[in-house]
Enzyme design. Structure first.
Site, PDB file in Angstrom:
ATOM      1  N   SER A 140       0.824  -1.212   0.000  1.00 11.51           N
ATOM      2  CA  SER A 140       0.000   0.000   0.000  1.00 11.51           C
ATOM      3  C   SER A 140       0.860   1.265   0.000  1.00 11.51           C
ATOM      4  CB  SER A 140      -0.897   0.036   1.237  1.00 11.51           C
ATOM      5  OG  SER A 140      -1.766  -1.060   1.248  1.00 11.51           O
TER       6      SER A 140
HETATM    7  N1  SAH Z   1       0.253  -5.103   4.012  1.00 11.42           N
HETATM    8  C1  SAH Z   1       0.839  -5.653   2.824  1.00 11.42           C
HETATM    9  C2  SAH Z   1      -0.092  -5.485   1.664  1.00 11.42           C
HETATM   10  C3  SAH Z   1      -0.238  -6.745   0.887  1.00 11.42           C
HETATM   11  S1  SAH Z   1      -1.564  -6.793  -0.275  1.00 11.42           S
HETATM   12  C4  SAH Z   1       2.189  -5.045   2.610  1.00 11.42           C
HETATM   13  O1  SAH Z   1       2.574  -4.176   3.414  1.00 11.42           O
HETATM   14  O2  SAH Z   1       2.901  -5.435   1.687  1.00 11.42           O
HETATM   15  C5  SAH Z   1      -2.723  -7.820   0.566  1.00 11.42           C
HETATM   16  C6  SAH Z   1      -2.260  -9.192   0.964  1.00 11.42           C
HETATM   17  O3  SAH Z   1      -3.372  -9.889   1.516  1.00 11.42           O
HETATM   18  C7  SAH Z   1      -1.744 -10.051  -0.182  1.00 11.42           C
HETATM   19  O4  SAH Z   1      -0.451 -10.499   0.109  1.00 11.42           O
HETATM   20  C8  SAH Z   1      -2.752 -11.198  -0.251  1.00 11.42           C
HETATM   21  O5  SAH Z   1      -2.163 -12.431  -0.637  1.00 11.42           O
HETATM   22  C9  SAH Z   1      -3.264 -11.245   1.172  1.00 11.42           C
HETATM   23  N2  SAH Z   1      -4.573 -11.886   1.355  1.00 11.42           N
HETATM   24  C10 SAH Z   1      -5.696 -11.723   0.618  1.00 11.42           C
HETATM   25  N3  SAH Z   1      -6.702 -12.464   1.117  1.00 11.42           N
HETATM   26  C11 SAH Z   1      -6.195 -13.127   2.197  1.00 11.42           C
HETATM   27  C12 SAH Z   1      -6.740 -14.067   3.129  1.00 11.42           C
HETATM   28  N4  SAH Z   1      -8.001 -14.464   3.071  1.00 11.42           N
HETATM   29  N5  SAH Z   1      -5.930 -14.529   4.121  1.00 11.42           N
HETATM   30  C13 SAH Z   1      -4.641 -14.135   4.211  1.00 11.42           C
HETATM   31  N6  SAH Z   1      -4.075 -13.250   3.345  1.00 11.42           N
HETATM   32  C14 SAH Z   1      -4.837 -12.757   2.347  1.00 11.42           C
END
Ligand code: SAH
Length: 201
Positions: A50
């Site tokens: 993000s």
């Molecule tokens: N906070 C992260 C943002 C990653 S984007 C950062 O700082 O890089 C969102 C993430 O949520 C992705 O890696 C995706 O694989 C994960 N995600 C989506 N649905 C999910 C679920 N049901 N359980 C665990 N992770 C999930």
């Protein structure tokens, strides 16, 4: 940091942790030079790290009720938000459904000598009940509607910070557990990758 301050982030604890967390370490080498732009950046598997403003804003909302001791994060991704949160809470639990991302995040956190985080490769859609209740829960991906199970894992007074809604109409929400039940506040429009349920890879 001045930019975040100008964008309305005023919690000095948050500004300080963001200042001292090297965002470039959470990106692949080819993108590392863009780490300090105010933009969301790709981390592979169609996922994104993000924009700094959003990381700061969600962290500030999570901390607004006082310092949360036990926190659950869903969507470890690159581990950047994880590292930011780790500096502000006692104990952090973080779930990620894509194993490769989780493994990379683990190495980065180790490199930064962050030891108060427990990572788990699993679907976080229904939280992590065994480790709850939590003073704070944050999801970095957006479900269509706020999962009831996540609300139920909040301790009294605890807060859930979560983007939710259909792809082009998502809003950031804060759900607080009160004596009467749950109080939900809509904060601002946002754009997140979907929180997927039911599968890991
Ligand atoms: N906070 C992260 C943002 C990653 S984007 C950062 O700082 O890089 C969102 C993430 O949520 C992705 O890696 C995706 O694989 C994960 N995600 C989506 N649905 C999910 C679920 N049901 N359980 C665990 N992770 C999930």
């Amino acid at each position: 940091m001045e930019r975040l301050y100008e964008q309305g982030i005023s919690d000095v604890r948050v500004l300080e942790v963001i200042r001292s967390t090297p965002r470039h370490l959470f990106l692949d080498e080819a993108l590392a030079h863009r780490a300090y732009e105010d933009a969301a950046l790709p981390i592979g598997f169609n996922q994104t790290l993000s924009q700094p403003y959003i990381v700061a804003r969600m962290t500030e909302l999570l901390l607004a009720g006082g310092r949360p001791r036990r926190v659950l994060e869903i969507g470890t991704g690159s581990g950047y938000q994880t590292a930011v949160l780790a500096g502000l809470v006692d104990e952090l639990f973080s779930m990620e459904r894509i194993r490769t991302l989780q493994e990379k995040a683990r190495l980065r956190l180790r490199e930064l000598a962050i030891h108060n985080v427990t990572l788990r490769h699993a679907d976080g859609f229904t939280g992590w009940a065994d480790k709850g209740p939590f003073d704070g829960i944050i999801t970095t991906a957006a479900p269509l509607a706020i999962p009831r199970e996540l609300c139920e894992q909040l301790a009294p007074g605890g807060r859930l910070v979560i983007p939710a809604g259909p792809e082009h109409a998502q809003h950031l929400h804060v759900v607080t557990r009160t004596d009467q039940g749950f109080d939900t506040r809509v904060v601002e429009p946002v754009r997140f990758v979907p929180l997927l349920g039911g599968t890991v890879r």
